[in-house]
Design a protein around this motif. Structure first.
Motif, short mmCIF file in Angstrom:
data_model
loop_
_atom_site.label_atom_id
_atom_site.label_comp_id
_atom_site.label_asym_id
_atom_site.label_seq_id
_atom_site.Cartn_x
_atom_site.Cartn_y
_atom_site.Cartn_z
N ILE A 32 10.18 -2.32 -12.58
CA ILE A 32 9.14 -2.48 -11.40
C ILE A 32 7.65 -3.05 -12.04
N GLU A 33 7.38 -2.66 -13.06
CA GLU A 33 6.10 -2.81 -13.89
C GLU A 33 6.04 -4.40 -13.89
N LYS A 68 1.20 -1.18 -12.94
CA LYS A 68 0.82 -1.08 -14.26
C LYS A 68 1.38 0.49 -14.64
N PRO A 69 1.50 0.41 -16.15
CA PRO A 69 2.07 1.62 -16.67
C PRO A 69 1.04 2.80 -16.45
N ASN A 70 1.86 3.95 -16.46
CA ASN A 70 1.06 5.11 -16.28
C ASN A 70 0.58 5.40 -14.78
N GLY A 71 1.20 4.76 -13.83
CA GLY A 71 0.93 4.76 -12.51
C GLY A 71 -0.22 4.13 -11.77
N LEU A 72 -0.66 3.17 -12.66
CA LEU A 72 -1.92 2.58 -12.06
C LEU A 72 -1.35 1.57 -11.03
N LEU A 73 -2.04 1.41 -10.08
CA LEU A 73 -1.71 0.34 -9.10
C LEU A 73 -2.80 -0.81 -8.66
N ILE A 74 -2.61 -1.80 -8.78
CA ILE A 74 -3.48 -2.87 -8.24
C ILE A 74 -2.97 -3.42 -6.90
N SER A 75 -3.68 -3.35 -6.03
CA SER A 75 -3.27 -3.95 -4.51
C SER A 75 -4.23 -5.18 -4.15
N ARG A 76 -3.76 -6.31 -3.96
CA ARG A 76 -4.15 -7.35 -3.36
C ARG A 76 -3.77 -7.37 -2.10
N GLN A 77 -5.12 -7.42 -1.19
CA GLN A 77 -4.65 -7.26 0.34
C GLN A 77 -5.79 -7.96 1.23
N ASN A 78 -5.77 -7.74 2.37
CA ASN A 78 -6.72 -8.40 3.26
C ASN A 78 -8.08 -7.52 3.25
N SER A 79 -9.04 -8.14 3.19
CA SER A 79 -10.36 -7.27 3.09
C SER A 79 -10.94 -7.02 4.16
N GLN A 93 -7.74 -0.60 -6.42
CA GLN A 93 -6.90 0.42 -7.21
C GLN A 93 -6.61 1.51 -6.53
N GLY A 94 -5.21 1.78 -7.24
CA GLY A 94 -4.48 3.25 -6.47
C GLY A 94 -3.73 3.61 -7.43
N ASP A 95 -2.50 4.41 -7.03
CA ASP A 95 -1.62 4.81 -7.78
C ASP A 95 -0.04 4.79 -7.28
N TRP A 96 1.00 4.63 -8.09
CA TRP A 96 2.23 4.56 -7.84
C TRP A 96 2.94 5.47 -8.37
N SER A 97 4.14 5.79 -7.74
CA SER A 97 5.23 6.64 -8.47
C SER A 97 6.47 5.94 -8.04
N LYS A 98 7.56 6.17 -8.75
CA LYS A 98 8.87 5.77 -8.57
C LYS A 98 9.96 7.08 -8.76
N ASP A 99 10.44 7.18 -7.72
CA ASP A 99 11.77 8.56 -7.93
C ASP A 99 12.99 7.59 -7.24
N GLY A 100 13.75 7.41 -8.40
CA GLY A 100 15.19 6.50 -8.09
C GLY A 100 14.81 5.45 -7.35
N ASN A 101 15.31 4.99 -6.19
CA ASN A 101 14.96 3.63 -5.67
C ASN A 101 13.80 3.86 -4.46
N LYS A 102 13.00 4.91 -4.71
CA LYS A 102 11.73 5.05 -3.72
C LYS A 102 10.65 4.88 -4.68
N ILE A 103 9.65 4.04 -3.86
CA ILE A 103 8.24 3.92 -4.65
C ILE A 103 7.34 4.23 -3.69
N LYS A 104 6.21 5.11 -4.04
CA LYS A 104 5.19 5.70 -3.11
C LYS A 104 4.19 5.00 -3.92
N LEU A 105 3.03 4.54 -2.94
CA LEU A 105 1.86 3.76 -3.25
C LEU A 105 0.76 4.56 -2.59
N ASN A 106 -0.23 5.02 -3.27
CA ASN A 106 -1.59 5.54 -2.57
C ASN A 106 -2.33 4.62 -3.03
#
Length: 138
Positions: A32-33, A68-79, A93-106
């Motif tokens: 996923i990274e 990104k590694p260590n849970g860093l999320l960069i999101s490119r989105q509508n401004s 910027q935000g954070d992400w985590s993965k548990d099995g086949n689930k991804i959570k984005l904050n």
């Protein structure tokens, strides 16, 4: 060795270095990274499904995520709130985590905070397809 041969060798080494530096990063241990650019979003049988392709950089007129590694999320989105072209994009910027086949984005969006959960339908070296499980706006 002549001066022209030396220059040719140096240019060839630089060219190979540039090509290898631009290769798409793929780690089979953490597939996923990497950077993912949105190809399409569609509703299939009342489920929202997003398809992405792996890239080396964000594309000008498309959304995407960089996991990104260590849970860093960069999101490119509508401004902003308006989705009528031309759309202006922003990277947040935000954070992400993965548990099995689930991804959570904050992260954040133009209206506040956003938490999204996806279920992975397909993930390989070049493609990511996810089903949206939940979205919470704060």
């Amino acid at each position: 060795m002549t001066k022209n041969t030396f220059i040719t060798i140096i240019l060839a080494v630089l060219f190979i270095g540039v090509l290898s530096g631009c290769s798409k990063k793929y780690d089979p241990q953490n597939p996923i990274e990497g950077l993912w650019v949105l190809d399409k979003g569609e509703t299939i049988s009342d489920e929202v499904v997003f398809s992405f392709h792996r890239a080396t950089k964000f594309e000008q007129d498309k959304s995407g995520y960089a996991f990104k590694p260590n849970g860093l999320l960069i999101s490119r989105q509508n401004s902003g709130w308006c989705g009528t072209p031309p759309i202006s994009y922003v990277e947040t910027q935000g954070d992400w985590s993965k548990d099995g086949n689930k991804i959570k984005l904050n992260g954040i969006f133009w209206g506040g905070k956003l938490t999204t959960e996806f279920e992975i339908n397909k993930l390989d070296g070049n493609q990511l397809q996810v089903k949206q499980v939940s979205v919470k706006y704060n």
